[in-house]
Design a protein around this motif. Structure first.
Motif, PDB file in Angstrom:
ATOM      1  N   SER A 335       0.813  -1.225   0.000  1.00  0.00           N
ATOM      2  CA  SER A 335       0.000   0.000   0.000  1.00  0.00           C
ATOM      3  C   SER A 335       0.839   1.264   0.000  1.00  0.00           C
ATOM      4  CB  SER A 335      -0.976   0.031   1.190  1.00  0.00           C
ATOM      5  OG  SER A 335      -1.965  -0.961   1.033  1.00  0.00           O
ATOM      6  N   ALA A 336       2.130   1.150  -0.319  1.00  0.00           N
ATOM      7  CA  ALA A 336       2.994   2.324  -0.429  1.00  0.00           C
ATOM      8  C   ALA A 336       2.991   2.795  -1.881  1.00  0.00           C
ATOM      9  CB  ALA A 336       4.406   1.985   0.037  1.00  0.00           C
ATOM     10  N   TYR A 337       1.800   3.174  -2.359  1.00  0.00           N
ATOM     11  CA  TYR A 337       1.647   3.560  -3.767  1.00  0.00           C
ATOM     12  C   TYR A 337       2.519   4.762  -4.111  1.00  0.00           C
ATOM     13  CZ  TYR A 337      -2.601   0.798  -2.992  1.00  0.00           C
ATOM     14  OH  TYR A 337      -3.483  -0.192  -2.642  1.00  0.00           O
ATOM     15  N   SER A 338       2.640   5.687  -3.180  1.00  0.00           N
ATOM     16  CA  SER A 338       3.471   6.871  -3.419  1.00  0.00           C
ATOM     17  C   SER A 338       4.926   6.475  -3.625  1.00  0.00           C
ATOM     18  CB  SER A 338       3.358   7.839  -2.237  1.00  0.00           C
ATOM     19  OG  SER A 338       2.022   8.245  -2.042  1.00  0.00           O
ATOM     20  N   ALA A 339       5.408   5.507  -2.840  1.00  0.00           N
ATOM     21  CA  ALA A 339       6.785   5.043  -2.989  1.00  0.00           C
ATOM     22  C   ALA A 339       6.969   4.344  -4.330  1.00  0.00           C
ATOM     23  CB  ALA A 339       7.154   4.104  -1.845  1.00  0.00           C
ATOM     24  N   ALA A 340       5.945   3.615  -4.776  1.00  0.00           N
ATOM     25  CA  ALA A 340       6.026   2.944  -6.077  1.00  0.00           C
ATOM     26  C   ALA A 340       6.141   3.965  -7.202  1.00  0.00           C
ATOM     27  CB  ALA A 340       4.803   2.056  -6.293  1.00  0.00           C
ATOM     28  N   ILE A 341       5.328   5.014  -7.155  1.00  0.00           N
ATOM     29  CA  ILE A 341       5.393   6.054  -8.190  1.00  0.00           C
ATOM     30  C   ILE A 341       6.691   6.841  -8.075  1.00  0.00           C
ATOM     31  CG2 ILE A 341       4.301   8.150  -9.059  1.00  0.00           C
ATOM     32  CD1 ILE A 341       2.770   5.608  -9.728  1.00  0.00           C
ATOM     33  N   PHE A 342       7.148   7.076  -6.853  1.00  0.00           N
ATOM     34  CA  PHE A 342       8.424   7.763  -6.639  1.00  0.00           C
ATOM     35  C   PHE A 342       9.567   6.967  -7.276  1.00  0.00           C
ATOM     36  CE2 PHE A 342      11.666   9.225  -3.235  1.00  0.00           C
ATOM     37  CZ  PHE A 342      12.091  10.262  -4.052  1.00  0.00           C
ATOM     38  N   HIS A 343       9.570   5.644  -7.053  1.00  0.00           N
ATOM     39  CA  HIS A 343      10.615   4.804  -7.645  1.00  0.00           C
ATOM     40  C   HIS A 343      10.429   4.703  -9.158  1.00  0.00           C
ATOM     41  CE1 HIS A 343      14.013   2.209  -7.355  1.00  0.00           C
ATOM     42  NE2 HIS A 343      13.394   1.151  -7.837  1.00  0.00           N
ATOM     43  N   LEU A 344       9.182   4.708  -9.616  1.00  0.00           N
ATOM     44  CA  LEU A 344       8.932   4.734 -11.058  1.00  0.00           C
ATOM     45  C   LEU A 344       9.594   5.962 -11.684  1.00  0.00           C
ATOM     46  CD1 LEU A 344       5.463   4.151 -12.771  1.00  0.00           C
ATOM     47  CD2 LEU A 344       6.925   6.040 -13.448  1.00  0.00           C
ATOM     48  N   MET A 345       9.452   7.105 -11.023  1.00  0.00           N
ATOM     49  CA  MET A 345      10.021   8.340 -11.553  1.00  0.00           C
ATOM     50  C   MET A 345      11.550   8.311 -11.542  1.00  0.00           C
ATOM     51  SD  MET A 345       9.759  12.236 -10.045  1.00  0.00           S
ATOM     52  CE  MET A 345      10.755  11.792  -8.621  1.00  0.00           C
ATOM     53  N   THR A 346      12.142   7.993 -10.389  1.00  0.00           N
ATOM     54  CA  THR A 346      13.606   7.969 -10.329  1.00  0.00           C
ATOM     55  C   THR A 346      14.170   6.905 -11.259  1.00  0.00           C
ATOM     56  OG1 THR A 346      13.606   6.443  -8.433  1.00  0.00           O
ATOM     57  CG2 THR A 346      13.600   8.803  -7.951  1.00  0.00           C
ATOM     58  N   HIS A 347      13.517   5.743 -11.301  1.00  0.00           N
ATOM     59  CA  HIS A 347      13.967   4.655 -12.170  1.00  0.00           C
ATOM     60  C   HIS A 347      13.904   5.055 -13.637  1.00  0.00           C
ATOM     61  CE1 HIS A 347      13.182   0.942 -14.562  1.00  0.00           C
ATOM     62  NE2 HIS A 347      14.172   0.481 -13.843  1.00  0.00           N
ATOM     63  N   ALA A 348      12.898   5.824 -14.010  1.00  0.00           N
ATOM     64  CA  ALA A 348      12.781   6.261 -15.411  1.00  0.00           C
ATOM     65  C   ALA A 348      14.024   7.023 -15.841  1.00  0.00           C
ATOM     66  CB  ALA A 348      11.536   7.125 -15.587  1.00  0.00           C
ATOM     67  N   PHE A 349      14.530   7.875 -14.973  1.00  0.00           N
ATOM     68  CA  PHE A 349      15.705   8.679 -15.324  1.00  0.00           C
ATOM     69  C   PHE A 349      16.976   7.834 -15.368  1.00  0.00           C
ATOM     70  CE2 PHE A 349      13.007  12.081 -13.241  1.00  0.00           C
ATOM     71  CZ  PHE A 349      12.621  12.645 -14.439  1.00  0.00           C
ATOM     72  N   PHE A 350      17.246   7.086 -14.291  1.00  0.00           N
ATOM     73  CA  PHE A 350      18.533   6.382 -14.294  1.00  0.00           C
ATOM     74  C   PHE A 350      18.523   5.144 -15.182  1.00  0.00           C
ATOM     75  CE2 PHE A 350      16.822   4.687 -10.114  1.00  0.00           C
ATOM     76  CZ  PHE A 350      16.773   3.340 -10.436  1.00  0.00           C
ATOM     77  N   LYS A 351      17.339   4.551 -15.437  1.00  0.00           N
ATOM     78  CA  LYS A 351      17.325   3.402 -16.337  1.00  0.00           C
ATOM     79  C   LYS A 351      17.449   3.843 -17.792  1.00  0.00           C
ATOM     80  CE  LYS A 351      17.569   0.027 -15.337  1.00  0.00           C
ATOM     81  NZ  LYS A 351      16.637  -0.892 -14.733  1.00  0.00           N
ATOM     82  N   ALA A 352      16.799   4.950 -18.153  1.00  0.00           N
ATOM     83  CA  ALA A 352      17.009   5.497 -19.496  1.00  0.00           C
ATOM     84  C   ALA A 352      18.476   5.867 -19.682  1.00  0.00           C
ATOM     85  CB  ALA A 352      16.122   6.718 -19.714  1.00  0.00           C
ATOM     86  N   LEU A 353      19.075   6.450 -18.639  1.00  0.00           N
ATOM     87  CA  LEU A 353      20.493   6.806 -18.696  1.00  0.00           C
ATOM     88  C   LEU A 353      21.361   5.575 -18.930  1.00  0.00           C
ATOM     89  CD1 LEU A 353      22.922   8.667 -18.276  1.00  0.00           C
ATOM     90  CD2 LEU A 353      22.606   8.413 -15.798  1.00  0.00           C
TER      91      LEU A 353
END
Length: 650
Positions: A335-353
């Motif tokens: 139920s830590a949906y905010s943490a999931a979206i937070f990691h989605l955002m950070t992951h988008a940047f460093f994984k694209a990198l």
């Protein structure tokens, strides 16, 4: 603002149409400029939207653009729901997509399908935006299937390669399994809620909490549990969760830019976003949350192990995506949906990198992707080296980097969760920290450090990539390093997602963590004392020891753990099952349907059979046409007598 929102989704679509339909007329430069301009305009409008909704605090926008159909009183609409969650996703999707578009100019420079590729990636961006901006399940399903279609086209972009065709068919088939569950979930929502509008469904959901349905005789199930699990099956396909993960590593057959786009900000994050958006439903079913928690935990740990035995640079990064998606899924289950979206955002940047850095290495190595043929590239590719180091440190969750804040938040949230399966999930995500650090720096050390293992011809031509490749790396490295510092407070412990994400008080693990949150510095200091930091350091140290200091240890370890090594190389048997049963069975079923249905029934009976029957009947009737008048007179008399007889008898 409705015009702004329409511009966000339509600009990439128009760019795609221009590049696709008029690519020959406007040339390679014109096609790339059309697609890039469309995505750049979409990014600018997304920033404007973020400013309006988030920074200025405007009320969320929730309106229909037009009504597509009305059936039995149910409206099927195209509409937008723009709140803080949507605004964040819009900025992430368009920014990463814009970086990939710019990068593509350099990476695909000599490819004959240059215009077609720009058409596809701009269409991909449009599809993902339609998905995240939807305010109803019909539009969500449209975007869901659209990203699946374009991913099929992009994975098989080099359609003359058999491996690429196999990979896109594999992705298509596996996602059909997930999408079958997804469409059943939407159908169940329509059946029980009599609406596809998010607001209507979310408002009525608490009334359905205790409603039950008998799926099997004598075994009642909660309606909400059934709906949530069916929707999550769709997320398992799109976001590559065990056992529907098998398509994602093979998606590396597509060009590197699309690997970055699929893995970072579009298709694979669709399932994570969907579950977070559906939090008002999932909070009503602890059973569904536990299922999500366990599936995510298994994916996070066991898919990370597979990254250790990969030698293709892109496949190592691909398995890291699988593992990180598992972390996001674990957060959803806790139920830590905010943490999931937070990691989605950070992951988008460093994984694209990381993907684009891998592409830069591949360009320098003349498209050799085997990390065993690399080494010592630091002095030849300085920009790629430092940006890849930032991406790797963010991936392992090194303190201060963006991935540290989001990953540690997930680990702590799972630690505080009391749902069934939370203990297993906590052990899995902690173990995954060591595994992630080990395979990430195994790749980093083998590529950039140690002795040079490439041939002399390749070594003689090694040089840094052009600016259209390195500029996106630098621009992605900045948020990979800094974005977590500035956003952890409002996204995790503030009210940023208020109204967009719903969490029951009993499930609110992030609120319990937030009670002890004293700021970024305190969070970092707490992380330095936690087990995750020391596991990450141990993973990096182990990779340094095995692959740089004493490389002979790698061979000894492989021999000592030969049975486990073979299991990992075979992907736990999933690929063999897919090849022998799922894919092969689908082909056998297709051949049977073709022979029995198409050849025998349609061609043999309906088409050719009808034609032959009519020909035979016509041939017999033709014999009665003699041309003699007395034959026709005789037939008329016989017919008249038959009619009189029938009239008299009746």
């Amino acid at each position: 603002m409705k015009g702004v929102y329409l511009t966000v989704v339509l600009a990439p679509l128009i760019g795609s149409i221009i590049a696709g339909l008029f690519g020959r007329q406007i040339g390679r430069r014109g096609a790339s400029m059309a697609a890039i301009s469309g995505v750049a305009l979409s990014f600018a409008m997304s920033l404007l939207t973020f400013n309006h909704i988030v920074l200025e605090g405007a009320l969320p926008f929730n309106e229909a653009v037009y009504t597509w159909m009305v059936s039995d009183g149910i409206q099927f609409e195209i509409g937008f729901l723009i709140d803080n969650l949507t605004a964040l996703m819009m900025v992430v999707v368009t920014f990463v997509s814009l970086m990939v578009h710019i990068y593509t100019i350099g990476y695909m420079h000599d490819d004959p399908g240059y215009q077609r590729f720009f058409c596809y990636i701009a269409l991909f961006t449009f599809s993902m935006l339609m998905l995240v901006m939807a305010n109803n399940f019909m539009q969500l399903f449209f975007g869901w299937e659209a990203v699946g279609l374009v991913s099929y086209l992009l994975i098989g972009f080099w359609f003359k390669k058999e491996s690429a065709i196999y990979a896109n068919l594999k992705a298509f088939l596996v996602n059909r399994v997930g999408d079958f569950g997804f469409v059943l979930g939407i159908a169940a929502i329509l059946l029980y809620f009599n609406s596809l509008d998010y607001t209507d469904v979310f408002n009525a959901a608490p009334l359905m909490k205790d409603m039950q349905i008998e799926l099997f005789g004598g075994h009642p199930w909660s309606v909400m549990t059934v709906i949530c699990i069916l929707l999550f099956i769709g997320a398992m396909g799109k976001s590559a969760q065990v056992p529907l993960h098998v398509w994602l590593p093979d998606s590396m057959e597509g060009p590197t830019p699309i690997s970055a786009l699929i893995h970072a900000a579009t298709m694979v994050t669709a399932g994570i976003f969907m579950v977070a958006r559906m939090s008002p439903l999932y909070e009503l079913s602890e059973t569904a949350l536990s299922v999500i928690l366990v599936i995510g935990a298994l994916t996070a740990f066991f898919m990370g192990l597979l990254g250790i035995v990969q030698n293709d640079i892109k496949r190592v990064v691909a398995y890291s995506t699988l593992s990180q998606l598992g972390y996001m899924t674990v957060a959803l289950g806790a139920s830590a949906y905010s943490a999931a979206i937070f990691h989605l955002m950070t992951h988008a940047f460093f994984k694209a990198l990381l993907f684009l850095a891998a592409g830069s290495v591949i360009i320098a190595m003349h498209h050799d992707q085997d990390i065993r043929n690399m080494g010592g590239l630091k002095k030849y590719l300085p920009i790629t080296y430092w940006t890849a180091l930032i991406g790797s440190l963010a991936l392992i969750g090194f303190p201060g980097f963006s991935g540290f804040f989001s990953k540690d938040a997930i680990i702590e949230a799972v630690h505080h969760s009391e749902l069934p399966g939370a203990t297993l999930a906590y052990a899995a995500v902690l173990g995954g920290v060591f595994v992630t650090a080990f395979y990430s720096f195994r790749m980093f050390f083998l590529v950039f450090h140690g002795k040079e293992r490439m041939d002399e011809h390749t070594r003689a031509h090694l040089h840094e990539s052009p600016w259209v490749v390195t500029l996106p790396l630098i621009l992605l490295a900045i948020p990979s390093l800094l974005i977590g510092l500035f956003t952890i407070g409002p996204l995790l412990f503030g009210d940023y997602f208020s109204g967009a994400i719903v969490v029951e008080h009993a499930h609110d693990t992030l609120a319990r963590i937030g009670e002890h949150y004293t700021g970024v510095t305190g969070f970092i200091m707490h992380g330095l004392l936690g087990p995750a930091f020391w596991l990450a350091i141990s993973g990096v140290a182990a990779a340094w020891l095995v692959y740089l200091k004493q490389p002979e240890l790698a061979g000894r370890a492989q021999q000592a753990f030969a049975p486990l090594y073979r299991v990992l190389q075979r992907n736990y048997g999933f690929d063999a099952f897919n090849d022998r049963f799922f894919a092969a069975g689908s082909r056998r079923l297709g051949r049977a349907l073709w022979r029995g249905g198409d050849e025998l029934m349609i061609d043999g009976v309906m088409v050719n059979g009808t034609a032959r029957g009519i020909g035979w009947l016509a041939g017999r009737i033709r014999l009665s046409q003699t041309g003699y008048l007395y034959h026709y007179a005789f037939a008329m008399i016989i017919g008249l007598l038959a009619l009189i007889t029938l009239f008299v008898l009746l």
